[in-house]
Design an enzyme around this catalytic site. Structure first.
Site, short mmCIF file in Angstrom:
data_model
loop_
_atom_site.label_atom_id
_atom_site.label_comp_id
_atom_site.label_asym_id
_atom_site.label_seq_id
_atom_site.Cartn_x
_atom_site.Cartn_y
_atom_site.Cartn_z
N TYR A 249 3.29 9.88 -0.30
CA TYR A 249 4.32 9.18 0.53
C TYR A 249 5.64 9.50 -0.50
O TYR A 249 6.86 9.29 0.14
CB TYR A 249 4.07 7.73 0.44
CG TYR A 249 3.09 7.33 1.15
CD1 TYR A 249 2.31 8.35 2.01
CD2 TYR A 249 2.25 5.86 1.18
CE1 TYR A 249 0.94 8.00 2.53
CE2 TYR A 249 1.06 5.71 1.84
CZ TYR A 249 0.66 6.51 2.62
OH TYR A 249 -0.69 6.19 3.29
N ASP B 269 0.74 -1.20 -0.05
CA ASP B 269 0.06 -0.03 0.05
C ASP B 269 0.82 1.20 -0.16
O ASP B 269 1.78 1.46 1.03
CB ASP B 269 -0.87 -0.15 1.34
CG ASP B 269 -1.66 1.52 1.47
OD1 ASP B 269 -2.81 1.43 0.82
OD2 ASP B 269 -1.17 2.03 2.04
N HIS C 220 -7.52 9.40 -1.57
CA HIS C 220 -6.95 9.42 -0.40
C HIS C 220 -7.76 10.31 0.72
O HIS C 220 -7.75 9.87 1.92
CB HIS C 220 -5.47 10.30 -0.45
CG HIS C 220 -4.39 9.86 0.61
ND1 HIS C 220 -3.10 9.67 0.31
CD2 HIS C 220 -4.56 9.34 1.98
CE1 HIS C 220 -2.53 9.21 1.34
NE2 HIS C 220 -3.28 9.12 2.11
N LYS D 101 -2.36 5.80 -4.05
CA LYS D 101 -3.69 6.69 -3.90
C LYS D 101 -3.65 8.29 -4.54
O LYS D 101 -2.50 8.54 -4.66
CB LYS D 101 -3.72 7.02 -2.26
CG LYS D 101 -3.90 5.96 -1.42
CD LYS D 101 -3.82 6.00 0.08
CE LYS D 101 -3.63 4.88 0.83
NZ LYS D 101 -2.24 4.50 0.89
#
Length: 326
Positions: A93, A88, A151, A118
């Site tokens: 990120y 994931d 998200h 996401k």
């Protein structure tokens, strides 16, 4: 064994209460928030069936706050070597490229892996969402995503953005689509505009939030939306890992840690879980949760915990904005 039966029982009836009313019945039932039992007894390769017919491993690796480059690459590489099959990530990120490289270098056939990323808040809207997904695929250098999530609902345009995910699914760039940090009202906005329901809702979920979010869990169950839990081990906060409610359960399971007990709680609740670590021994430890089981009273004791973790955001309170509806 809690995993070996079929069906689900109403979550408003506690595990402890059910076991007292009907001794032995709890053992024959499935996890309370899984709309269908997993494909096999709980293991890293066991899968949940999503409402769209695709299957998703019940256990995976989260890479939130894993640094791009060697740290993320090694974490994913080690996880896959240990038997993890689900990763994931998220655009925000900044480690999608590292995830993709580790996936490609693993030598594991792509169809045996489940990759999620996401859509970030700044890319809400139809055209921006299409472009953002294409960029993520380019970063990862893979042909498709197994799951693509919005998200959060923070920047609105929910139906407009969801239409983009529906189009991405139609084009075959993503297999399943879902949401993250959505409350009932956000999902209901999609329903009220006649759109397909999300396959997954990824939310912060652990014993401290169980009572507060029980209605959302029930809503997802009733609509066959798989709840994917993050924050399962209290963000590693030792204050809560050493809470008496946790340590009492740990003491009853020699050789198991607080983290393993909390992950096991999530599994037995029927959540898909994605514990994060960048250390090889922790990745191995997090996976050792399939050889023991929490009793009904232990589950109930953990579920009654109260407190504020304060480590994550809470977009569930964001207002509903549907955007331009086509």
């Amino acid at each position: 064994h809690l995993w070996r039966g079929g069906g689900a029982f109403p979550p408003m009836l506690s595990l402890l209460g059910l076991s007292l009313l009907c001794p032995g019945l709890v053992a024959s039932l499935g996890p309370p928030f899984a709309h269908a039992p997993p494909s096999e007894p709980a293991s890293p390769t066991a899968t949940f069936e999503l409402r769209d017919g695709h299957r998703m491993p019940m256990f995976g690796l989260g890479v939130y706050q894993s640094k791009p480059g060697a740290e993320t690459y090694n974490a994913v590489k080690w996880a896959l070597e240990l038997g993890y099959r689900m990763i994931d990530s998220a655009m925000i990120y900044r480690n999608e490229e590292s995830v993709g490289k580790a996936v490609r270098d693993s030598g594991i056939p792509r169809e045996q892996l489940f990759v999620t990323t996401k859509l970030w808040d700044s890319d809400h809207g139809y055209e921006r969402a299409i472009a953002a997904c294409e960029k993520s695929l380019k970063e990862m250098q893979i042909d498709y995503l197994d799951l693509y999530l919005i998200h959060s609902p923070n920047t609105g345009k929910l139906v407009e953005t969801w239409d983009a995910l529906l189009e991405l699914r139609r084009r075959g760039l993503v297999k399943s689509i879902g949401v993250s940090n959505f409350a009932e009202k956000h999902i209901q906005a999609l329903v009220s505009h006649g759109r397909d329901l999300p396959a997954v809702n990824q939310i912060e979920m652990h014993p401290l939030l169980y009572e507060e979010r029980k209605d959302l869990l029930q809503y997802c169950l009733e609509n066959k939306i798989l709840v994917q839990a993050y924050g399962s081990i209290f963000y590693g906060d030792t204050k809560w890992l050493k809470d008496p409610a946790v340590t009492a359960v740990v003491a009853a399971h020699p050789g198991k840690t607080a983290a393993q007990v909390l992950l096991r709680w999530g599994l037995q609740m029927g959540f898909q879980i994605i514990p994060k670590s960048t250390k090889k021994h922790r990745l191995a430890e997090n996976k050792e949760i399939f050889d023991f089981e929490l009793s009904a009273s232990e589950m109930d004791s953990l579920s009654q915990m109260k407190g504020a973790l304060g480590a994550y955001w809470n977009p569930l309170s964001a207002p509903v904005d549907v955007g331009h509806v086509r």
